[in-house]
Design an enzyme around this catalytic site. Structure first.
Site, mmCIF file in Angstrom:
data_model
loop_
_atom_site.group_PDB
_atom_site.id
_atom_site.type_symbol
_atom_site.label_atom_id
_atom_site.label_comp_id
_atom_site.label_asym_id
_atom_site.label_seq_id
_atom_site.Cartn_x
_atom_site.Cartn_y
_atom_site.Cartn_z
ATOM 1 N N LYS A 12 0.819 -97.114 74.981
ATOM 2 C CA LYS A 12 1.822 -96.674 74.005
ATOM 3 C C LYS A 12 1.376 -95.391 73.296
ATOM 4 O O LYS A 12 2.206 -94.595 72.862
ATOM 5 C CB LYS A 12 2.115 -97.790 73.001
ATOM 6 C CG LYS A 12 2.798 -98.988 73.692
ATOM 7 C CD LYS A 12 3.047 -100.141 72.762
ATOM 8 C CE LYS A 12 3.935 -101.205 73.362
ATOM 9 N NZ LYS A 12 3.296 -102.302 74.044
ATOM 10 N N SER A 71 -1.053 -102.203 76.058
ATOM 11 C CA SER A 71 -0.437 -101.465 74.947
ATOM 12 C C SER A 71 -1.139 -100.176 74.566
ATOM 13 O O SER A 71 -0.585 -99.399 73.785
ATOM 14 C CB SER A 71 -0.349 -102.355 73.710
ATOM 15 O OG SER A 71 0.892 -103.004 73.702
ATOM 16 N N TYR A 113 -1.953 -104.525 66.079
ATOM 17 C CA TYR A 113 -1.030 -105.643 65.851
ATOM 18 C C TYR A 113 -1.075 -106.043 64.372
ATOM 19 O O TYR A 113 -1.223 -105.188 63.507
ATOM 20 C CB TYR A 113 -1.365 -106.829 66.777
ATOM 21 C CG TYR A 113 -1.483 -106.441 68.234
ATOM 22 C CD1 TYR A 113 -0.372 -106.003 68.944
ATOM 23 C CD2 TYR A 113 -2.692 -106.517 68.906
ATOM 24 C CE1 TYR A 113 -0.471 -105.649 70.290
ATOM 25 C CE2 TYR A 113 -2.793 -106.164 70.255
ATOM 26 C CZ TYR A 113 -1.681 -105.720 70.930
ATOM 27 O OH TYR A 113 -1.776 -105.362 72.245
ATOM 28 N N VAL A 121 -3.476 -106.013 75.181
ATOM 29 C CA VAL A 121 -3.811 -107.403 75.515
ATOM 30 C C VAL A 121 -4.649 -107.538 76.787
ATOM 31 O O VAL A 121 -5.119 -108.618 77.106
ATOM 32 C CB VAL A 121 -2.561 -108.307 75.617
ATOM 33 C CG1 VAL A 121 -1.879 -108.457 74.271
ATOM 34 C CG2 VAL A 121 -1.594 -107.818 76.675
ATOM 35 N N TYR A 169 8.327 -99.131 81.988
ATOM 36 C CA TYR A 169 7.439 -99.641 80.926
ATOM 37 C C TYR A 169 6.391 -100.598 81.517
ATOM 38 O O TYR A 169 5.200 -100.507 81.201
ATOM 39 C CB TYR A 169 8.280 -100.331 79.845
ATOM 40 C CG TYR A 169 7.465 -101.106 78.837
ATOM 41 C CD1 TYR A 169 6.822 -100.461 77.790
ATOM 42 C CD2 TYR A 169 7.320 -102.487 78.951
ATOM 43 C CE1 TYR A 169 6.050 -101.175 76.881
ATOM 44 C CE2 TYR A 169 6.554 -103.206 78.043
ATOM 45 C CZ TYR A 169 5.918 -102.544 77.016
ATOM 46 O OH TYR A 169 5.148 -103.242 76.123
HETATM 47 N N1 GLU Z 1 2.730 -105.322 78.813
HETATM 48 C C1 GLU Z 1 2.507 -106.055 77.616
HETATM 49 C C2 GLU Z 1 3.828 -106.531 77.061
HETATM 50 O O1 GLU Z 1 4.681 -105.741 76.840
HETATM 51 C C3 GLU Z 1 1.772 -105.186 76.634
HETATM 52 C C4 GLU Z 1 1.421 -105.946 75.429
HETATM 53 C C5 GLU Z 1 0.235 -105.428 74.668
HETATM 54 O O2 GLU Z 1 -0.779 -105.005 75.209
HETATM 55 O O3 GLU Z 1 0.359 -105.468 73.459
HETATM 56 O O4 GLU Z 1 4.034 -107.679 76.851
#
Ligand code: GLU
Length: 316
Positions: free
Chosen positions: A77, A74, A250, A268, A198
């Site tokens: 992002k 993430s 989060y 994550v 993605y």
């Molecule tokens: N590729 C992971 C998902 O979309 C990223 C999640 C994350 O790092 O928060 O589930």
């Protein structure tokens, strides 16, 4: 025992704060669990922990597993948001994505279906998937990866094929988000193609050092201090850091904001990028996660660093 490697000397106070933070973080790695909902991530060694610092004068320090490659997850992002702001501008970027903390899990579909057609913010899956779908009209994976390489000052960033395959095979919830956005007329492109891009962007392999460089660029108003290149416009950096501050960790974002007080984004895979004031980037990697999905070691280390070095945004 992980190796400690120091590059250009730092002030003794900063150096000792980092060494303490590293030890504090390492000591708690055993209390966390590696992510296993993407099977490939479950192979990480939960004892790993690395911290890297890079400042605008080129001082750097790296402790522990700061050169270990892991998937950005993430944290990508932040890069997706920066690129969307660059190519689409502020108005178009936020025409279909809001700027509010969601209060829900990063991959939740609930409120997206019942309360709002627009994803709550660009740092949760729905928001990032929406931005990827508009970006995809203009840019391919390699061009986006090049932007990541520039921001992270890391030419070796590449696709971790095994993680990508694993994401692709287990990513049905993300596909569901893409299809839900499509059904609402928000996502314009092809949901499968969008989800695929993605997944690839989550599977870019980085190190704690790459994230320290990304943090430095953000901390330094979007300017790479070594090349003079303005990688992100200043006004966009303000938007990105504000969202990192409010939505970057989060459902722990509020508490992290109070306790650490630094714009940051976790993933994550165990990565954490931090962009404190004063042209300084901190990158951390510890795949053992807490109940919120943040690296236990990275969060504890940042709490210590913030207290010891007065990094909190609202400290005077
Ligand atoms: N590729 C992971 C998902 O979309 C990223 C999640 C994350 O790092 O928060 O589930």
């Amino acid at each position: 025992m992980a190796e400690i490697e120091q590059n250009v000397p730092l002030s003794p106070e900063v150096e000792s704060a980092f060494r303490e933070a590293y030890e504090i973080g390492r000591a708690v790695t055993r209390t966390g669990r590696v992510a296993d909902y993407i099977p490939e991530l479950a192979k990480a060694d939960r004892r790993n922990f690395g911290v890297a610092l890079l400042d605008g004068q080129g001082h750097s320090l790296s402790l522990g597993d700061a050169d270990t490659r892991f998937s950005i997850q993430s944290v990508s992002k932040v890069i997706i948001l920066a690129l969307s702001l660059k190519i689409k501008g502020h108005r178009e970027t936020f025409s279909n994505v809001m700027m509010e903390p969601s209060g829900d899990a990063f991959d939740s579909i609930l409120k997206l279906d019942t309360r709002s057609n627009r994803p709550f913010n660009p740092l949760i899956n729905a928001g990032a998937i929406q931005l990827v779908s508009t970006m995809e009209e203009e840019l391919g994976f390699e061009e986006i990866a090049d932007f990541a390489r520039a921001l992270c000052m890391d030419p070796d960033i590449c696709l971790d094929e095994a993680v990508y395959r694993s994401e692709f095979e287990s990513g049905n919830r993300n596909r569901a988000i893409a299809y839900l956005l499509k059904s609402k007329g928000v996502l314009q492109g092809d949901p499968e193609r969008t989800a695929d891009l993605y997944f690839k962007l989550c599977s870019l392999s980085v190190t704690a050092k790459s994230l320290a460089a990304l943090g430095l660029v953000l901390s330094n108003g979007g300017l790479n201090p070594f090349t003079g290149e303005q990688l992100i416009a200043r006004e966009h950096v303000r938007t990105i850091k504000s969202l990192m501050f409010t939505c970057g960790l989060y459902d722990y974002s509020g508490k992290f904001g109070v306790k650490v007080g630094v714009p940051a984004k976790s993933g994550v895979g165990g990565g954490l990028v931090c962009a404190p004031r004063g042209a300084m980037g901190i990158g951390l990697y510890g795949p053992a996660l807490d109940e919120y999905g943040n690296s236990v070691a990275a969060v504890r280390a940042m709490e210590h660093l913030s207290n010891r070095l007065g990094l909190h945004t609202f400290d005077i």
